[in-house]
Design a protein around this motif. Structure first.
Motif, PDB file in Angstrom:
ATOM      1  N   ALA A   1       0.846  -1.197   0.000  1.00 29.85           N
ATOM      2  CA  ALA A   1       0.000   0.000   0.000  1.00 29.85           C
ATOM      3  C   ALA A   1       0.875   1.238   0.000  1.00 29.85           C
ATOM      4  N   ALA A   2       0.244   2.384  -0.256  1.00 27.33           N
ATOM      5  CA  ALA A   2       0.989   3.646  -0.301  1.00 27.33           C
ATOM      6  C   ALA A   2       0.105   4.785   0.185  1.00 27.33           C
ATOM      7  N   GLY A   3       0.750   5.809   0.695  1.00 29.98           N
ATOM      8  CA  GLY A   3       0.059   7.033   1.097  1.00 29.98           C
ATOM      9  C   GLY A   3       1.019   8.197   0.958  1.00 29.98           C
ATOM     10  N   TYR A   4       0.493   9.409   1.009  1.00 25.41           N
ATOM     11  CA  TYR A   4       1.382  10.574   0.923  1.00 25.41           C
ATOM     12  C   TYR A   4       0.842  11.706   1.782  1.00 25.41           C
ATOM     13  N   ILE A   5       1.746  12.568   2.206  1.00 30.12           N
ATOM     14  CA  ILE A   5       1.411  13.757   2.994  1.00 30.12           C
ATOM     15  C   ILE A   5       2.223  14.914   2.435  1.00 30.12           C
ATOM     16  N   MET A   6       1.568  16.051   2.244  1.00 27.67           N
ATOM     17  CA  MET A   6       2.274  17.235   1.770  1.00 27.67           C
ATOM     18  C   MET A   6       3.113  17.843   2.895  1.00 27.67           C
ATOM     19  N   LEU A   7       4.097  18.613   2.525  1.00 30.81           N
ATOM     20  CA  LEU A   7       4.951  19.298   3.493  1.00 30.81           C
ATOM     21  C   LEU A   7       4.109  20.132   4.454  1.00 30.81           C
ATOM     22  N   ARG A   8       4.370  19.963   5.764  1.00 28.77           N
ATOM     23  CA  ARG A   8       3.669  20.722   6.799  1.00 28.77           C
ATOM     24  C   ARG A   8       4.684  21.565   7.558  1.00 28.77           C
ATOM     25  N   LEU A   9       4.396  22.862   7.706  1.00 31.61           N
ATOM     26  CA  LEU A   9       5.335  23.775   8.358  1.00 31.61           C
ATOM     27  C   LEU A   9       4.671  24.552   9.489  1.00 31.61           C
ATOM     28  N   PRO A  10       4.223  23.870  10.538  1.00 29.75           N
ATOM     29  CA  PRO A  10       3.574  24.574  11.641  1.00 29.75           C
ATOM     30  C   PRO A  10       4.569  25.323  12.522  1.00 29.75           C
ATOM     31  N   LEU A  11       4.141  26.472  13.041  1.00 27.79           N
ATOM     32  CA  LEU A  11       4.865  27.208  14.077  1.00 27.79           C
ATOM     33  C   LEU A  11       6.352  27.367  13.733  1.00 27.79           C
ATOM     34  N   GLU A  12       7.240  26.870  14.622  1.00 28.60           N
ATOM     35  CA  GLU A  12       8.678  27.090  14.443  1.00 28.60           C
ATOM     36  C   GLU A  12       9.267  26.353  13.239  1.00 28.60           C
ATOM     37  N   VAL A  13       8.547  25.392  12.690  1.00 31.96           N
ATOM     38  CA  VAL A  13       9.117  24.606  11.593  1.00 31.96           C
ATOM     39  C   VAL A  13       9.323  25.469  10.351  1.00 31.96           C
ATOM     40  N   ALA A  14       8.431  26.427  10.106  1.00 33.73           N
ATOM     41  CA  ALA A  14       8.523  27.251   8.899  1.00 33.73           C
ATOM     42  C   ALA A  14       9.855  27.999   8.804  1.00 33.73           C
ATOM     43  N   PRO A  15      10.259  28.787   9.809  1.00 36.63           N
ATOM     44  CA  PRO A  15      11.553  29.474   9.680  1.00 36.63           C
ATOM     45  C   PRO A  15      12.734  28.519   9.658  1.00 36.63           C
ATOM     46  N   ALA A  37      -0.671   6.436 -10.308  1.00 35.86           N
ATOM     47  CA  ALA A  37       0.455   5.602  -9.894  1.00 35.86           C
ATOM     48  C   ALA A  37      -0.015   4.373  -9.121  1.00 35.86           C
ATOM     49  N   LEU A  38      -1.092   4.509  -8.357  1.00 34.28           N
ATOM     50  CA  LEU A  38      -1.659   3.351  -7.661  1.00 34.28           C
ATOM     51  C   LEU A  38      -2.066   2.281  -8.664  1.00 34.28           C
ATOM     52  N   ASN A  39      -2.774   2.683  -9.710  1.00 29.35           N
ATOM     53  CA  ASN A  39      -3.211   1.729 -10.725  1.00 29.35           C
ATOM     54  C   ASN A  39      -2.032   1.082 -11.437  1.00 29.35           C
ATOM     55  N   ARG A  40      -0.994   1.879 -11.676  1.00 29.45           N
ATOM     56  CA  ARG A  40       0.155   1.377 -12.412  1.00 29.45           C
ATOM     57  C   ARG A  40       0.970   0.390 -11.585  1.00 29.45           C
ATOM     58  N   THR A  41       1.099   0.641 -10.295  1.00 34.10           N
ATOM     59  CA  THR A  41       1.939  -0.187  -9.433  1.00 34.10           C
ATOM     60  C   THR A  41       1.175  -1.314  -8.739  1.00 34.10           C
ATOM     61  N   GLY A  42      -0.146  -1.222  -8.708  1.00 40.47           N
ATOM     62  CA  GLY A  42      -0.943  -2.233  -8.009  1.00 40.47           C
ATOM     63  C   GLY A  42      -0.997  -2.033  -6.506  1.00 40.47           C
ATOM     64  N   LEU A  43      -0.518  -0.900  -6.027  1.00 43.72           N
ATOM     65  CA  LEU A  43      -0.569  -0.630  -4.593  1.00 43.72           C
ATOM     66  C   LEU A  43      -1.978  -0.220  -4.167  1.00 43.72           C
ATOM     67  N   MET A  44      -2.294  -0.468  -2.899  1.00 45.39           N
ATOM     68  CA  MET A  44      -3.568  -0.056  -2.316  1.00 45.39           C
ATOM     69  C   MET A  44      -3.355   1.227  -1.516  1.00 45.39           C
ATOM     70  N   THR A  45      -4.451   1.858  -1.120  1.00 48.49           N
ATOM     71  CA  THR A  45      -4.333   3.017  -0.234  1.00 48.49           C
ATOM     72  C   THR A  45      -4.374   2.606   1.228  1.00 48.49           C
ATOM     73  N   LYS A  46      -4.945   1.439   1.502  1.00 51.78           N
ATOM     74  CA  LYS A  46      -5.040   0.955   2.875  1.00 51.78           C
ATOM     75  C   LYS A  46      -4.678  -0.518   2.929  1.00 51.78           C
ATOM     76  N   LEU A  47      -4.098  -0.910   4.028  1.00 48.24           N
ATOM     77  CA  LEU A  47      -3.864  -2.322   4.301  1.00 48.24           C
ATOM     78  C   LEU A  47      -5.091  -2.906   4.979  1.00 48.24           C
ATOM     79  N   PRO A  48      -5.282  -4.219   4.932  1.00 47.58           N
ATOM     80  CA  PRO A  48      -6.434  -4.830   5.603  1.00 47.58           C
ATOM     81  C   PRO A  48      -6.501  -4.466   7.082  1.00 47.58           C
ATOM     82  N   ALA A  49      -7.713  -4.372   7.595  1.00 46.89           N
ATOM     83  CA  ALA A  49      -7.912  -4.001   8.998  1.00 46.89           C
ATOM     84  C   ALA A  49      -7.238  -5.003   9.926  1.00 46.89           C
ATOM     85  N   LEU A  50      -6.701  -4.503  11.011  1.00 44.89           N
ATOM     86  CA  LEU A  50      -6.051  -5.354  12.008  1.00 44.89           C
ATOM     87  C   LEU A  50      -7.097  -6.062  12.864  1.00 44.89           C
ATOM     88  N   LYS A  51      -6.745  -7.234  13.346  1.00 45.53           N
ATOM     89  CA  LYS A  51      -7.656  -8.002  14.196  1.00 45.53           C
ATOM     90  C   LYS A  51      -7.631  -7.430  15.611  1.00 45.53           C
TER      91      LYS A  51
END
Length: 382
Positions: free
Chosen positions: A282-296, A351-365
């Protein structure tokens, strides 16, 4: 004479930054910015009233080494499970074995949490660490409470549980031993290859459907990775870890996190392809986050390492957040908004379709969870 000796002793101690680490300050002379660290400065936390400045006066010949040195202190937590009710986070509880992270990722959104300790989000975050001593015992107590209701625990959401000091301190290892004994479901997020050490625990848990691992990959370029994440394993080594985990039957999700506009966004498809070829499901992505002191801090990093792209990167970041450097609203903070955000979402889906990756893994027991019997307990006949 005695007064002179006392005065000399006081002055000497005042310049001994090993015994007085609080003297490490907001700004550092260029020659004192330590190598293999992500932050270029050490600005006081946002709750502090005073600012500090480090200067070279000849008293401490090893000041650079002192600034770069990692130190750890112990915290004895009363509780180890942290709860949250954020609607854009897929878990309601998490554990962080450490405060601060020696990986030193220049973009780390968790840096501002060090302000609650009276420390800097800069160099302090990656050099002045806290380990949660006795975390395993506290976890066992919480899981054994009659009122506890099982649900997956996320580990590695704020700082990396497999950062370098884990090799010595083994706080994460202790937590895993408890979770394994209780058959408790968990997810792990890391960019540390030290997770390979714990395959002996993770493999049987995975066979029961109790564990998933998210491996974070920001770039496939080793040089850029060294600049962005100075003490994290290089990308090729993380991909090897991905293969070792999947070969052991442990489900792995690649996290392209963060995507840095105008710097790493072009690697999205390549990272997903590399992950798929190394066994990720599976795969996921997150955009750059620059809260508070991280930005400078991140802008300082851009000016130091990629000055030709700095303005372009920040312009695109503002475009993603309605003209601001960061928007903390739920549903927007992870992906941004606008045409460029929509384009990245479309590229990801293709890219998900091309690689065969999912967005989520099966739920945990969750139905296997049970408090293990203690010595002297009456055992069930069934």
């Amino acid at each position: 004479m005695a007064y002179v000796l006392i005065l000399f002793y006081i002055l000497g101690m005042a310049h001994d930054s090993t015994q007085h680490p609080d003297l490490l300050a907001d700004t550092l002379p260029l020659g004192l910015v330590p190598k293999a660290r992500g932050a270029q400065s050490n600005a006081s936390g946002r709750f502090e009233r005073l600012a500090r400045e480090t200067f070279i006066d000849g008293w401490d010949a090893e000041l650079e080494q002192t600034i770069a040195r990692t130190t750890t202190v112990d915290e004895r937590p009363r509780k180890i499970i942290t709860r949250n009710d954020s609607p854009d986070i897929p878990f309601d509880r998490s554990i962080n074995p450490y405060r601060g992270c020696e990986h030193g990722c220049s973009y780390c959104f968790a840096r501002p949490t060090h302000a609650y300790l009276g420390l800097s989000a800069g160099l302090d975050f990656e050099t002045r660490l806290t380990r949660k001593k006795g975390a395993a015992e506290v976890l066992a107590r919480e899981l054994s409470a009659a009122s506890y209701k099982v649900a997956p625990i996320a580990i590695g959401t704020n700082t990396d549980p497999y950062q370098p000091i884990e090799a010595r301190d083994r706080v994460m290892r202790g937590l895993l031993e408890v979770l394994s004994a209780y058959n408790h479901p968990l997810t792990i997020t890391t960019k540390g290859t030290l997770i390979e050490r714990d395959i002996d625990l993770l493999k049987p848990m995975a066979a029961k459907g109790l564990v998933q691992v998210g491996l974070s990959v920001t770039t496939l370029g080793s040089r850029l990775s060294r600049q962005l994440e100075p003490r994290a394993p290089v990308p090729a080594r993380r991909l090897k870890t991905m293969r070792l985990l999947t070969d052991a039957g442990i489900p792995v999700r690649v996290m392209i996190a963060p995507i840095i506009p105008a710097l790493t966004d072009h690697e999205l498809e390549a990272i997903m392809g590399a992950a798929a070829s190394h066994g990720a499901r599976a795969a996921g992505y997150i955009m750059l986050r620059l809260p508070l002191e991280v930005a400078p801090l991140f802008e300082d990093w851009l000016a130091t390492h990629v000055p030709d792209r700095a303005q372009r990167v920040m312009n695109r970041v503002r475009e993603l957040h309605g003209g601001k450097v960061y928007d903390s609203h739920w549903g927007k903070r992870m992906r941004g908004e606008g045409e460029w955000a929509e384009l990245m979402a479309q590229r990801f889906d293709i890219a998900l379709n091309r690689t065969g990756l999912m967005t989520k893994l099966p739920a945990l027991k969750q139905d296997l969870f049970a408090v293990p019997p203690k010595a002297g307990d009456q055992l069930s006949l069934f």
